[in-house]
Design a protein around this motif. Structure first.
Motif, PDB file in Angstrom:
ATOM      1  N   UNK A 131     -68.669 -28.011 -53.036  1.00 56.30           N
ATOM      2  CA  UNK A 131     -69.591 -27.078 -52.367  1.00 56.30           C
ATOM      3  C   UNK A 131     -69.964 -25.928 -53.313  1.00 56.30           C
ATOM      4  N   UNK A 163     -70.806 -24.719 -45.819  1.00 53.31           N
ATOM      5  CA  UNK A 163     -71.525 -25.567 -44.867  1.00 53.31           C
ATOM      6  C   UNK A 163     -72.347 -24.652 -43.959  1.00 53.31           C
ATOM      7  N   UNK A 214     -69.248 -20.588 -37.108  1.00 53.44           N
ATOM      8  CA  UNK A 214     -68.450 -21.617 -37.765  1.00 53.44           C
ATOM      9  C   UNK A 214     -69.298 -22.857 -37.983  1.00 53.44           C
ATOM     10  N   UNK A 215     -69.052 -23.502 -39.092  1.00 50.98           N
ATOM     11  CA  UNK A 215     -69.724 -24.774 -39.352  1.00 50.98           C
ATOM     12  C   UNK A 215     -69.012 -25.915 -38.646  1.00 50.98           C
ATOM     13  N   UNK A 216     -67.790 -25.672 -38.183  1.00 50.15           N
ATOM     14  CA  UNK A 216     -66.950 -26.796 -37.774  1.00 50.15           C
ATOM     15  C   UNK A 216     -66.414 -26.711 -36.355  1.00 50.15           C
ATOM     16  N   UNK A 217     -66.234 -25.500 -35.833  1.00 55.10           N
ATOM     17  CA  UNK A 217     -65.529 -25.364 -34.571  1.00 55.10           C
ATOM     18  C   UNK A 217     -66.269 -24.429 -33.622  1.00 55.10           C
ATOM     19  N   UNK A 250     -62.904 -17.340 -30.203  1.00 57.46           N
ATOM     20  CA  UNK A 250     -62.767 -16.255 -31.165  1.00 57.46           C
ATOM     21  C   UNK A 250     -63.498 -15.000 -30.658  1.00 57.46           C
ATOM     22  N   UNK A 272     -59.442 -26.699 -46.559  1.00 56.67           N
ATOM     23  CA  UNK A 272     -59.847 -25.543 -47.366  1.00 56.67           C
ATOM     24  C   UNK A 272     -61.295 -25.154 -47.085  1.00 56.67           C
ATOM     25  N   UNK A 273     -62.096 -26.142 -46.698  1.00 63.61           N
ATOM     26  CA  UNK A 273     -63.519 -25.871 -46.473  1.00 63.61           C
ATOM     27  C   UNK A 273     -63.837 -25.643 -44.995  1.00 63.61           C
ATOM     28  N   UNK A 274     -62.810 -25.624 -44.149  1.00 66.63           N
ATOM     29  CA  UNK A 274     -63.049 -25.526 -42.714  1.00 66.63           C
ATOM     30  C   UNK A 274     -63.285 -24.112 -42.216  1.00 66.63           C
ATOM     31  N   UNK A 275     -62.933 -23.130 -43.032  1.00 62.41           N
ATOM     32  CA  UNK A 275     -63.012 -21.748 -42.560  1.00 62.41           C
ATOM     33  C   UNK A 275     -61.872 -21.366 -41.636  1.00 62.41           C
ATOM     34  N   UNK A 276     -60.863 -22.199 -41.521  1.00 63.77           N
ATOM     35  CA  UNK A 276     -59.748 -21.896 -40.620  1.00 63.77           C
ATOM     36  C   UNK A 276     -58.629 -21.111 -41.311  1.00 63.77           C
ATOM     37  N   UNK A 289     -55.182 -22.450 -33.340  1.00 64.09           N
ATOM     38  CA  UNK A 289     -55.669 -22.611 -34.716  1.00 64.09           C
ATOM     39  C   UNK A 289     -54.962 -23.796 -35.380  1.00 64.09           C
TER      40      UNK A 289
END
Lengths: 545, 545
Positions: A178, A286, A348-351, A356, B312-316, B356
């Protein structure tokens, strides 16, 4: 003219329509500038404003100094000395720049504007300039509000503005890591258009986004509009390529390194004084699919500040966390009655992010905030963010209209630790308020919002609006600007959080910068730019530093 | 002796018991070193190891060069030339340091060790040293594994090791901004003990935590043990005070600034070559109250790597995200059968973290991970983290025991972008494996774990274990070390992610560092340290740079 050259987005078969013409004297494009009537209507809202707008000079008939520079024939094809090119590269977009352009004062116009098409062109221009004692002012898209692109000395060799607009390609995209290798001259929207088909974004949206470049962001240590975490361009930088008079500097592209002081951090914030950034590997993200936002009202700006501090220290990292003080909230039409407004957003791109946002909301309510609306968590639901963004991008056009009505509209931004935030806020209102009254004879308006928040302190952004005497706008601005810098310095706040130093912030910067570091930086400058041709007057004193 | 001086934690009425004696030749404290019997038992696990441990020389009878340095009477009270002080300040704690100490080779011992009690003492020592042409090697707690504290030149003026242990106070705590002004010589546990009563933590836990100092972390750009987000000491730094021969450099304490290149970033990673860091304002965090962790097994290390990349790319932002490859997992006793293990941990000071962890778990299962246990989310529930931490802190003692058994135990760490991670992993096993076989004649063992992960790449940490020929341990280590650097460089990885450059990584660093930056840095060095007394041989060539 690079400003109007159409650039096809990657993958597009149909050429895009020609771009609107860039304003040579003010912000953005000519089609978005306020009409004379709109200017007058806006001015009528400010007690003491002029009754009619200053006229805009015809760029074809402005007076420019005779060009001193004669490029060698090998470089002549890169250089322009047309009045529109020279006039539009004379200033950045500070209030005093706009005012002087409107007055037709263009005595500091560059002798020529160079439009390199490749990195080798940049190397060649620097080589020639170093030998010919010609000053080179690197130029991205000219959005500087600190005198960063206006050479004010009298180097007899002359001055070339080096416009990087021709270096606007995305050279490589690594979807695994990325990251992308990007040329420095690309404008924000063009960059995002090229990343979008890959589902990626640099996600760096300074207010100048439409009319500033990657290279400019890097050279000035720009802050994006995200409130927390990855907002500074510094943290999005994987590696840099910089053309210096001492050679091309390319740092190793790695996600982290502990190998000596960071090479990139020397060039980040160097504002064109150490080299010309030509490309960078940038960290991408992302594209967010989940967004939610909510607003809260506070009766007391101190309680609001405490709430923002709690949010900043919670580890919840909202994408947006903007506090508008009562004046700013009233001006934006989002709250009255002396109330402050806090706008929170999560992405978020994922969740899904509703959970939150709920955690953040609980924190804010605990600190006395009353819910005042919000938007949900459906993919793509960003209407609130969208309308806020439109207004945000419109602001500089309003500033130009106020300038035409001889109303000073100055913004200055800073950062300080939380223990000083309240004192600074009060001092700016009290001490700078007194200066505004003294200089303009009017009460004026001082508003504040927090544009970014860190666990250890906020970045307050102040706006000063006050009527000026026609013909003395720039001088009155100078007095207010200088007083603002004094207040910031006296209260332990930085002279600039994201607007850079340029020439206008030099007095405050010289006080902020530790002297041994200044000595080290001058030595580094001399090592990289021994002829002292790169943007003299920015960061450093003197012609040869 | 600073090593044994008891320091009362803030608020403590009862003086703490005397501290265990520090080892002069190896890691940590003498009481924790493995006995001769334990060394032999450990060695028996490594085919080809020696049968009996190397003896530990008596520090009172080791041979040291005659001290060349005579301090002025005004500084004499700060200086020691006792054999234990000189011997214990000769080396850091690299494998080759331990081996040479065991051999009694102490020819590079400093002539004196200075123990300043105040910043003014540091100023005075530098002033005198600059005039007397005496080399000064800043010394935190001596945990360098890269030759960072061992001067190897032949400056006739002599060498003083400047031990900062006496500057160990927390001078100021700002609970509003969550920051503290801390002297550079404080050890990790003492610092945390002083912050704990305030509910705060620096939360920076490098493996050397017990035996390294804040100043050392700053000077070497240390990485903490948290896997994501705020782990590098760089990002935890609000401002620095640095004594340079050209004056004291104090940066403005603000949460963010865009005023020119960052002054702090010049000194972060300068490894004692530009000045002596005496204190810093550091960003603190609330102590985590909620913790949860989970482990996952993978049959395929490539699938595991892909899972880590997704995390690592999830933003979590997990606090812990450690991937152990099959060899590392087997050695740690957590998995066999060629399986890799991923350990994830989440923490928060404010909110439950089970949700999380569940989000992270879903992501990992999507990538083929099988759940292998975990701990819950009750406040204070950190048994897994606690036991892992104990083992982690025990590792350097095992390394010393292996050294006594003439077994090479080398670690090297790096970082690369994700697109290169797989190639690097394979190349290290293939190419370095061949070198290990050639040098040692044994198969040896090469393991890898990811200690930190970034959205754009991992930080792999490799361990090489192989039997050496008794008497040739250091030389064989040198060959393997040099080959490791070659492999990293050839695959675009950094020469060091968090161990610093020192003297041992110089060849790789010289290739990694861009030449124009090298020139600028040398100029900065000369401006700040014109006599070239500060840690010569680190980062820069030559005696006067």
């Amino acid at each position: 003219m690079p400003e109007t050259a159409p650039t096809a987005p990657a993958g597009s078969a149909v050429p895009p329509p020609p771009r609107p013409r860039r304003s040579w004297w003010g912000w953005g494009t000519e089609d978005k500038a306020l009409s004379d009537g709109e200017c007058a209507a806006l001015g009528a809202l400010v007690p003491g404003a002029a009754a009619t707008p200053l006229p805009v000079p015809d760029v074809r008939s402005v007076e420019l100094p005779k060009p001193r520079v004669t490029p060698p024939s090998s470089l002549a094809h890169l250089m322009s000395d047309t009045p529109p090119d020279r006039a539009s590269h004379t200033y950045g977009k500070a209030y005093r720049d706009v005012v002087r352009a409107l007055r037709g004062e263009l005595g500091t116009a560059p002798d020529r504007v160079a439009f390199p098409r490749s990195e080798q062109d940049v190397v060649d221009v620097l080589d020639w300039a170093a030998g010919a004692d010609v000053v080179v002012v690197p130029y991205g898209a000219g959005s500087s509000v600190v005198g960063g692109v206006e050479y004010r000395g009298d180097r007899r060799g002359g001055v070339v503005s080096l416009d990087l607009a021709g270096l606007d390609r995305v050279l490589d995209i690594d979807t695994i890591s990325r990251a992308a290798r990007i040329q420095a001259g690309v404008l924000g929207p063009d960059l995002e258009a090229r990343l979008r088909p890959h589902g990626l974004t640099l996600r760096h949206f300074p207010q100048s986004f439409e009319f500033s470049t990657l290279g400019g962001w890097l050279a000035t240590r720009a802050g994006g509009h995200y409130a927390t975490l990855l907002t500074h361009i510094d943290d999005l930088t994987e590696s840099l390529r910089v053309v210096t008079p001492a050679g091309v500097n390319e740092s190793l592209r790695v996600p982290g390194s502990g190998a000596g002081p960071s090479p990139d951090r020397l060039f980040l914030g160097s504002e064109g004084t150490l080299g010309v950034i030509t490309e960078a590997w940038m960290r991408l993200q992302d594209r967010p699919r989940h967004k939610a936002s909510a607003s809260y009202l506070f009766d007391d700006v101190k309680a609001a500040t405490a709430a923002v501090r709690a949010v900043a220290q919670s580890g919840l990292h909202p994408a947006n966390c903007r506090l508008l003080d009562p004046g700013e909230a009233a001006l934006a039409g989002v709250a009255g009655g002396g109330r402050s407004v806090l706008v929170l957003g999560v992405e978020s791109a994922h969740f899904p992010v509703a959970g939150r946002l709920a955690e953040l909301g609980a924190l804010v309510r605990d600190h006395g905030g009353s819910p005042a609306g919000g938007t949900g968590d459906a993919p793509g639901d960003d209407s609130a963010a969208g309308s806020w963004r439109s207004a945000f991008l419109r602001m500089p056009y309003l500033r130009d209209a106020l300038a035409r009505m001889s109303v000073i509209s100055e913004t200055f931004e800073t950062a300080c630790t939380w223990d000083r935030a309240e004192g600074l806020y009060e001092a700016v209102h009290r001490e700078l308020g007194a200066v505004v009254r003294e200089v303009t004879g009017a009460e004026g308006m001082i508003n504040c919002r927090f544009t970014h928040v860190y666990p250890d302190g906020p970045a307050p952004y102040f706006t000063v609006i006050a009527p000026a005497r026609r013909g003395a706008e720039a001088e009155m601005w100078d007095e207010i600007k200088s007083a603002a810098m004094e207040v910031l310095g006296a209260h332990g706040a930085t002279v600039t959080h994201h607007h850079a130093v340029g020439r206008d912030h030099r007095p405050g910067y010289d006080r902020q910068r530790p002297e041994p570091f200044a000595r080290a930086l001058r030595a580094a400058k001399h090592a990289l730019d021994p002829a002292g041709i790169l943007n003299p007057g920015v960061l450093f004193d003197g012609e040869r530093s």
